[in-house]
Design an enzyme around this catalytic site. Structure first.
Site, PDB file in Angstrom:
ATOM      1  N   GLN A   1      -4.191   3.372  13.186  1.00  0.00           N
ATOM      2  CA  GLN A   1      -4.508   4.129  11.967  1.00  0.00           C
ATOM      3  C   GLN A   1      -5.836   4.883  12.141  1.00  0.00           C
ATOM      4  OE1 GLN A   1      -4.114   2.740   7.697  1.00  0.00           O
ATOM      5  NE2 GLN A   1      -6.245   2.207   8.016  1.00  0.00           N
TER       6      GLN A   1
ATOM      7  N   GLY B   1     -14.087  -8.501   5.374  1.00  0.00           N
ATOM      8  CA  GLY B   1     -13.950  -7.320   6.238  1.00  0.00           C
ATOM      9  C   GLY B   1     -14.232  -6.050   5.443  1.00  0.00           C
ATOM     10  N   HIS B   2     -13.661  -5.955   4.237  1.00  0.00           N
ATOM     11  CA  HIS B   2     -13.919  -4.772   3.394  1.00  0.00           C
ATOM     12  C   HIS B   2     -15.392  -4.713   2.987  1.00  0.00           C
ATOM     13  CE1 HIS B   2      -9.535  -5.542   2.395  1.00  0.00           C
ATOM     14  NE2 HIS B   2      -9.508  -4.288   2.776  1.00  0.00           N
TER      15      HIS B   2
ATOM     16  N   GLY C   1     -11.459   0.787   9.687  1.00  0.00           N
ATOM     17  CA  GLY C   1     -11.676  -0.414  10.487  1.00  0.00           C
ATOM     18  C   GLY C   1     -10.972  -0.335  11.828  1.00  0.00           C
TER      19      GLY C   1
ATOM     20  N   LEU D   1      -9.600  -7.538  -1.632  1.00  0.00           N
ATOM     21  CA  LEU D   1     -10.759  -7.364  -0.754  1.00  0.00           C
ATOM     22  C   LEU D   1     -11.238  -8.695  -0.167  1.00  0.00           C
ATOM     23  CD1 LEU D   1     -12.845  -4.725  -2.759  1.00  0.00           C
ATOM     24  CD2 LEU D   1     -10.990  -4.368  -1.115  1.00  0.00           C
TER      25      LEU D   1
HETATM   26  O1  PAF Z   1      -6.041   0.487   5.779  1.00  0.00           O
HETATM   27  C1  PAF Z   1      -5.693   0.515   4.582  1.00  0.00           C
HETATM   28  O2  PAF Z   1      -6.039  -0.348   3.786  1.00  0.00           O
HETATM   29  C2  PAF Z   1      -4.791   1.642   4.111  1.00  0.00           C
HETATM   30  O3  PAF Z   1      -3.908   2.041   5.103  1.00  0.00           O
HETATM   31  C3  PAF Z   1      -5.575   2.857   3.581  1.00  0.00           C
HETATM   32  C4  PAF Z   1      -6.408   3.514   4.679  1.00  0.00           C
HETATM   33  C5  PAF Z   1      -6.478   2.425   2.441  1.00  0.00           C
HETATM   34  C6  PAF Z   1      -4.615   3.919   3.056  1.00  0.00           C
HETATM   35  O4  PAF Z   1      -3.830   3.427   2.026  1.00  0.00           O
END
Ligand code: PAF
Length: 298
Positions: free
Chosen positions: A165, A47-48, A159, A44
């Site tokens: 994604q 950003g997280h 994000g 982490l």
């Molecule tokens: O973006 C990420 O960190 C990963 O693709 C996720 C969404 C946690 C799925 O494993």
């Protein structure tokens, strides 16, 4: 599927650490009020932590999942080398105000000998990251659906840094009619503009300087579209490639697309499409990085 032995974790007292699916379901069932989820693969960074901060303003409880998902890695070496810092991650979650962390082992989420299931949004996953990393989005979709079904959050954050994604997950959640609100969180950048990523930890000092080429390429695209009025997507894509190469970044792709459908554009007309999204991927030594920027939206 390779399984790593799990180190013993001593969590700070104020955060629940849930390792099993049954334990996580029971914990979730006991929560009253609204729940937000931040799905992560750990390692982490700020950003997280920004996701956790956003979630604290949106829900009574903030859960963070930490799971390095093997099905979304198309190269097992990349999976093995993905940074794992579980104990430190749990401490950061507690400090940022998360209520609980879900840290399942591989066999918890992928019980052996179960038939494979595929979840996909092919119109969004066939290109860009999906082209360069076959199977990646199918792995992401599968694990995200599992996490949402186990933890049943009211809100989940994704994000904008992983732009494709984000659009893929939104499509799956909509199409599967999952009762969860997907909230977009802005990319957090280092002072010089490099997008924060767990992969940055693998860059040495010289590679770190070269990696800035991604942000500079996006800025070059922004200037071309917003200042010079360039309308040819090919010209913008070539300009981004030139900047990446000048920073010795091996080009994966450069693309200018519709910001919602990610479809190719015949002409860059941000006023008609609500902006256009510029996306880049490139490798600096062994580290593959991605970034993006919305152009002409304002
Ligand atoms: O973006 C990420 O960190 C990963 O693709 C996720 C969404 C946690 C799925 O494993």
């Amino acid at each position: 599927m390779p399984t790593k032995p799990r180190a013993e974790v001593r969590p700070p007292a104020q955060i629940a650490v849930l390792a099993g699916v049954g334990e996580a379901r029971a914990y979730r069932a006991g929560l009253s009020g609204s729940v937000a989820l931040v799905p992560t693969m750990g390692a982490l960074h700020d950003g997280h932590l920004e996701h956790i901060r956003v979630c604290r303003g949106l829900a009574d409880h903030v859960l963070v999942s930490i799971f390095v998902n093997p099905t979304q890695f198309n190269q097992s070496e990349d999976y093995q080398r993905y940074p794992r810092t579980l104990e430190m991650d749990i401490r950061k979650c507690a400090e940022a105000g998360a209520t609980g962390v879900f840290t399942p082992g591989v066999e918890e989420l992928y019980p052996p000998a179960e038939p494979e299931v595929e979840i996909d949004a092919p119109e969004l996953t066939g290109d860009l990251e999906g082209r360069d990393r076959p199977g990646h989005f199918q792995g992401v979709c599968r694990v995200v659906v599992k996490l949402l079904n186990v933890l049943r959050p009211d809100v989940v954050t994704f994000g904008r840094k992983d732009y494709q994604q984000l659009r893929v997950v939104q499509a799956v959640v909509r199409d599967m009619m999952m009762p969860v609100r997907v909230v977009e969180v802005s990319t957090v950048r280092e002072a010089d503009g490099l997008a924060m990523s767990s992969r940055n930890a693998r860059l040495d000092a010289e590679q770190r300087t070269r990696a800035l080429g991604l942000f500079k390429a996006l800025n070059a695209a922004k200037n071309l579209v917003e200042e010079d009025g360039e309308t040819d997507p090919g010209a913008v894509e070539r300009a981004m490639q030139a900047v990446l190469r000048s920073h010795q970044v091996e080009v994966g792709y450069t693309a200018v697309r519709h910001p919602l459908t990610l479809s190719e554009l015949g002409c860059v007309e941000p006023a008609l499409t609500g902006g256009v999204i510029a996306l880049v991927s490139g490798s600096v030594g062994p580290v593959r990085l991605i970034d993006n920027m919305l152009l002409g939206s304002g």
